[in-house]
Design a protein around this motif. Structure first.
Motif, mmCIF file in Angstrom:
data_model
loop_
_atom_site.group_PDB
_atom_site.id
_atom_site.type_symbol
_atom_site.label_atom_id
_atom_site.label_comp_id
_atom_site.label_asym_id
_atom_site.label_seq_id
_atom_site.Cartn_x
_atom_site.Cartn_y
_atom_site.Cartn_z
ATOM 1 N N SER A 321 0.837 -1.200 0.000
ATOM 2 C CA SER A 321 0.000 0.000 0.000
ATOM 3 C C SER A 321 0.871 1.250 0.000
ATOM 4 C CB SER A 321 -0.904 0.022 1.247
ATOM 5 O OG SER A 321 -1.763 -1.105 1.261
ATOM 6 N N LEU A 322 0.409 2.266 -0.711
ATOM 7 C CA LEU A 322 1.065 3.574 -0.683
ATOM 8 C C LEU A 322 0.552 4.330 0.530
ATOM 9 C CD1 LEU A 322 2.852 5.730 -2.120
ATOM 10 C CD2 LEU A 322 0.773 6.479 -3.306
ATOM 11 N N ASP A 323 1.472 4.685 1.443
ATOM 12 C CA ASP A 323 1.092 5.356 2.681
ATOM 13 C C ASP A 323 2.109 6.465 2.961
ATOM 14 O OD1 ASP A 323 0.352 6.214 5.164
ATOM 15 O OD2 ASP A 323 0.682 4.298 6.193
ATOM 16 N N LEU A 324 1.754 7.695 2.611
ATOM 17 C CA LEU A 324 2.691 8.802 2.742
ATOM 18 C C LEU A 324 3.005 9.152 4.189
ATOM 19 C CD1 LEU A 324 1.690 11.303 -0.093
ATOM 20 C CD2 LEU A 324 3.159 9.289 -0.186
ATOM 21 N N ARG A 325 2.272 8.574 5.134
ATOM 22 C CA ARG A 325 2.602 8.799 6.542
ATOM 23 C C ARG A 325 3.643 7.798 7.054
ATOM 24 N NH1 ARG A 325 -3.094 10.157 6.910
ATOM 25 N NH2 ARG A 325 -3.312 12.323 7.612
ATOM 26 N N ARG A 326 4.012 6.850 6.217
ATOM 27 C CA ARG A 326 4.969 5.827 6.608
ATOM 28 C C ARG A 326 6.377 6.424 6.728
ATOM 29 N NH1 ARG A 326 4.583 0.465 5.125
ATOM 30 N NH2 ARG A 326 3.185 1.002 3.388
ATOM 31 N N ASP A 327 7.166 5.912 7.660
ATOM 32 C CA ASP A 327 8.592 6.231 7.710
ATOM 33 C C ASP A 327 9.301 5.280 6.751
ATOM 34 O OD1 ASP A 327 11.247 6.703 8.182
ATOM 35 O OD2 ASP A 327 11.197 6.262 10.329
ATOM 36 N N ALA A 328 9.633 5.790 5.571
ATOM 37 C CA ALA A 328 10.251 4.964 4.530
ATOM 38 C C ALA A 328 11.721 5.312 4.344
ATOM 39 C CB ALA A 328 9.485 5.130 3.212
ATOM 40 N N GLY A 329 12.356 5.777 5.405
ATOM 41 C CA GLY A 329 13.748 6.202 5.306
ATOM 42 C C GLY A 329 14.711 5.097 4.933
ATOM 43 N N GLU A 330 14.314 3.820 5.117
ATOM 44 C CA GLU A 330 15.193 2.699 4.778
ATOM 45 C C GLU A 330 15.000 2.200 3.345
ATOM 46 O OE1 GLU A 330 16.121 -0.269 7.984
ATOM 47 O OE2 GLU A 330 14.313 0.594 8.885
ATOM 48 N N GLN A 331 14.245 2.938 2.536
ATOM 49 C CA GLN A 331 14.027 2.503 1.150
ATOM 50 C C GLN A 331 15.362 2.454 0.380
ATOM 51 O OE1 GLN A 331 14.545 4.658 -1.536
ATOM 52 N NE2 GLN A 331 14.840 6.525 -0.358
ATOM 53 N N LEU A 332 15.398 1.606 -0.636
ATOM 54 C CA LEU A 332 16.644 1.302 -1.340
ATOM 55 C C LEU A 332 16.694 1.862 -2.756
ATOM 56 C CD1 LEU A 332 16.942 -2.442 -0.241
ATOM 57 C CD2 LEU A 332 18.191 -0.491 0.692
ATOM 58 N N ALA A 333 15.855 2.857 -3.066
ATOM 59 C CA ALA A 333 15.789 3.364 -4.435
ATOM 60 C C ALA A 333 17.130 3.894 -4.929
ATOM 61 C CB ALA A 333 14.725 4.454 -4.545
ATOM 62 N N PHE A 334 17.938 4.445 -4.026
ATOM 63 C CA PHE A 334 19.240 4.990 -4.423
ATOM 64 C C PHE A 334 20.380 4.014 -4.174
ATOM 65 C CE2 PHE A 334 16.752 8.888 -3.414
ATOM 66 C CZ PHE A 334 16.758 9.430 -4.690
ATOM 67 N N GLY A 335 20.048 2.758 -3.860
ATOM 68 C CA GLY A 335 21.081 1.785 -3.586
ATOM 69 C C GLY A 335 21.488 1.805 -2.124
ATOM 70 N N PHE A 336 22.622 1.137 -1.858
ATOM 71 C CA PHE A 336 23.111 1.005 -0.488
ATOM 72 C C PHE A 336 24.608 0.763 -0.547
ATOM 73 C CE2 PHE A 336 23.974 -1.207 3.500
ATOM 74 C CZ PHE A 336 23.227 -0.480 4.424
ATOM 75 N N GLY A 337 25.325 1.270 0.455
ATOM 76 C CA GLY A 337 26.761 1.032 0.511
ATOM 77 C C GLY A 337 27.554 2.043 -0.291
ATOM 78 N N VAL A 338 28.765 1.650 -0.697
ATOM 79 C CA VAL A 338 29.692 2.596 -1.343
ATOM 80 C C VAL A 338 29.188 3.052 -2.708
ATOM 81 C CG1 VAL A 338 31.712 1.723 -0.138
ATOM 82 C CG2 VAL A 338 31.086 0.722 -2.345
ATOM 83 N N HIS A 339 28.260 2.320 -3.295
ATOM 84 C CA HIS A 339 27.740 2.700 -4.608
ATOM 85 C C HIS A 339 26.402 3.434 -4.514
ATOM 86 C CE1 HIS A 339 30.651 0.922 -7.372
ATOM 87 N NE2 HIS A 339 30.787 -0.042 -6.484
ATOM 88 N N LYS A 340 26.031 3.847 -3.317
ATOM 89 C CA LYS A 340 24.779 4.603 -3.194
ATOM 90 C C LYS A 340 24.860 5.847 -4.074
ATOM 91 C CE LYS A 340 21.384 5.963 0.263
ATOM 92 N NZ LYS A 340 21.058 5.976 1.699
ATOM 93 N N CYS A 341 23.770 6.165 -4.748
ATOM 94 C CA CYS A 341 23.743 7.190 -5.794
ATOM 95 C C CYS A 341 24.338 8.522 -5.332
ATOM 96 C CB CYS A 341 22.304 7.398 -6.256
ATOM 97 S SG CYS A 341 22.099 8.718 -7.452
ATOM 98 N N THR A 342 25.360 8.987 -6.046
ATOM 99 C CA THR A 342 26.005 10.262 -5.728
ATOM 100 C C THR A 342 25.025 11.418 -5.872
ATOM 101 O OG1 THR A 342 28.079 9.380 -6.598
ATOM 102 C CG2 THR A 342 27.963 11.750 -6.286
ATOM 103 N N GLY A 343 24.166 11.356 -6.869
ATOM 104 C CA GLY A 343 23.273 12.468 -7.174
ATOM 105 C C GLY A 343 21.965 12.460 -6.419
ATOM 106 N N GLN A 344 21.830 11.598 -5.389
ATOM 107 C CA GLN A 344 20.531 11.511 -4.704
ATOM 108 C C GLN A 344 20.074 12.824 -4.086
ATOM 109 O OE1 GLN A 344 19.926 9.593 -0.926
ATOM 110 N NE2 GLN A 344 22.065 8.968 -0.791
#
Length: 392
Positions: A321-344
Motif C-alpha cells: 500500500s502507498l502510505d505517505l505517513r509511513r517512515d520509509a527512510g530505509e528505502q533502497l531506491a538509491f542503492g546502499f553502501g559505497v555505490h549509493k547514488c552520488t546524485g541523490q
C-alpha cells in the motif's frame, strides 16, 4: 518477469513469489547463467555493503542483463561498475556539486523551472502529455544546468540514450547511438577547454583533464553516466509518482495536509513504493560468503532487485500500500553502501519541489485516459510511462 495486468506500479508477481520462498534463490538469465536473486531487504543491504561483493563487471561471473553490455563492457566502464581506488577517485571528482549544501543552492533555480513548466501546462491545450510537457524536461534542464550540457541539444541526446539503453534495439543500432553520443560529448569537452564556464564539465575539463588526473575517455564516460542517470530515472519518478497519487487521491490529501509527514517524507514513500531501475543491482562475489543459510561461492553472480526489497513486509508492514505517513527512510531506491547514488540529493530536491508544487497549483489534475490505455516502458534499464495524457 512480467507485471500483472492492471497493476503497472507493482513488482512482478513472480518476484513476490520468490521472496516468499527464500531470501536467496537461483534464477536463469538470457545467457544460461544461474546467479543468485536476493529477494529480501536485510540480505540486500548486507550484500551491498559487503566488500566481498563487487560491482566490477570485468570480474568473471558478473550477471550481465544483455548481450550488448556483455560485448561492450570493457570500453564502456561506468562509475557504477567500478570498485576500489578507481571508483573512489572518480566519485570524489564529481562529489562537490551534489553535496547537500551545493544542491540546496540550486533550489531557487529548480523552483523556477518547475513553476515555469506548471505555467506552460496550465496555459496549453488539454489534454496534455504529462511526460513530454512536464516530467521529462524538468530533470533534463536541471542536469544540463549542472553539467554544462546545452539543453537545446536534448532531442538528440535523449533519443540516443533511449536507443542505447533499450533491450529491444539491435546491437548495431545501439552501437551507432553510443558512438554518436561519445563524439558529441568529446566535442563539447573541447569547447569547455577553450571557453570554460561555471559548470561541472568545465571544472572537470580544466582542473582534472588538463592536469592529467583524468584522460579524455574517462571524462566522456563520466559525463555520459551523469547525463543518463541524472534525468531518466528522475523523469520516470515524476511521472510514476504523479500517476500513483492520481490513483490514490486520499494520499494527495495527506501530501497537502498539515498533519502529513512533509513533502520529504512523502517522497521517500514514493521512492519505496515505485521502482524505476529495472534490472536490479548487479554484483558478483569475489570471495565465498555465507548468508541466510546459503553459501555464495566466489565467481557467482548476484541480482538485487530493490523493487521487492522495498516491498519487504518485515521492514515495511503493509508494503503493498502507498502510505505517505509511513517512515520509509530505509528505502533502497538509491542503492546502499559505497555505490549509493552520488546524485541523490539533487534527485530528492527535484522530486520535493515537483510534488510540493504540482497538486497545490493544479488541484484538479486528472488522467485523461484509463490506466489500461497508458503505454509503459519496460524494454530498457529504466521503467516508466511513455505518455500520460492529463487534464485539469
Amino acid at each position: 518477469m512480467p507485471r500483472a495486468p492492471g497493476c503497472p506500479l507493482d513488482p512482478a508477481p513472480g518476484l513476490a513469489e520468490l521472496q516468499e520462498r527464500a531470501p536467496l534463490v537461483r534464477v536463469r538469465l538470457w545467457d544460461g547463467s544461474t546467479p543468485w536473486l536476493v529477494t529480501r531487504h536485510a540480505e540486500q543491504c548486507a550484500l551491498l555493503g559487503d566488500r566481498r561483493v563487487s560491482a566490477d563487471w570485468t570480474q568473471p561471473g558478473y550477471p550481465f542483463d544483455s548481450r550488448f553490455l556483455q560485448d561492450h563492457h570493457e570500453e564502456a566502464r561506468f562509475l557504477t561498475a567500478m570498485e576500489g581506488p578507481e571508483h573512489l577517485r572518480l566519485r570524489r571528482m564529481i562529489a562537490r556539486p551534489f553535496t547537500p549544501r551545493r544542491v540546496g543552492q540550486l533550489r531557487p533555480a529548480v523552483e523556477r523551472i518547475v513553476d515555469e513548466h506548471i505555467d506552460a501546462l496550465l496555459a496549453g491545450p488539454q489534454p496534455a502529455d504529462f511526460v513530454g510537457e512536464f516530467a521529462l524536461p524538468i530533470p533534463c534542464m536541471v542536469i544540463c544546468h549542472v553539467l554544462g550540457v546545452p539543453y537545446a541539444d536534448h532531442d538528440f541526446f535523449q533519443r540516443a540514450i533511449r536507443t542505447l539503453t533499450s533491450r529491444d534495439v539491435p546491437d548495431d543500432v545501439a552501437s551507432r547511438s553510443e558512438r554518436a553520443l561519445y563524439r558529441y560529448l568529446a566535442r563539447l569537452i573541447g569547447r569547455k577547454l577553450e571557453a570554460p564556464d561555471d559548470d561541472l564539465l568545465s571544472q572537470l575539463a580544466t582542473e582534472r583533464l588538463a592536469t592529467g588526473e583524468l584522460n579524455r575517455h574517462e571524462l566522456v564516460m563520466l559525463v555520459l553516466f551523469l547525463l543518463v542517470s541524472g534525468h531518466e530515472t528522475t523523469a520516470s519518478m515524476i511521472a510514476l509518482g504523479t500517476l500513483a497519487l492520481l490513483l490514490h487521491p486520499d494520499q494527495i490529501a495527506v501530501l497537502k495536509g498539515a498533519d502529513g509527514p512533509g513533502v520529504a517524507g512523502a517522497v521517500d514513500e514514493l521512492l519505496r513504493y515505485l521502482t524505476t531501475v529495472q534490472p536490479g543491482r548487479r554484483r558478483v562475489a569475489v570471495a565465498d560468503i555465507e548468508i541466510a543459510g546459503q553459501l555464495i561461492r566466489a565467481g557467482e553472480g548476484l541480482i538485487l532487485p530493490e523493487e521487492i526489497g522495498n516491498r519487504d513486509e518485515n521492514v515495511f508492514p503493509g508494503a503493498g500500500s502507498l502510505d505517505l505517513r509511513r517512515d520509509a527512510g530505509e528505502q533502497l531506491a538509491f542503492g546502499f553502501g559505497v555505490h549509493k547514488c552520488t546524485g541523490q540529493p539533487l534527485a530528492r530536491l527535484e522530486l520535493q519541489v515537483v510534488f510540493g508544487a504540482l497538486f497545490r497549483r493544479v488541484p484538479t489534475l486528472a488522467l485523461a485516459v484509463g490506466l489500461g490505455d497508458l503505454p509503459f516502458m519496460d524494454d530498457g534499464l529504466g521503467y516508466g510511462v511513455k505518455e500520460m495524457p492529463v487534464r485539469w
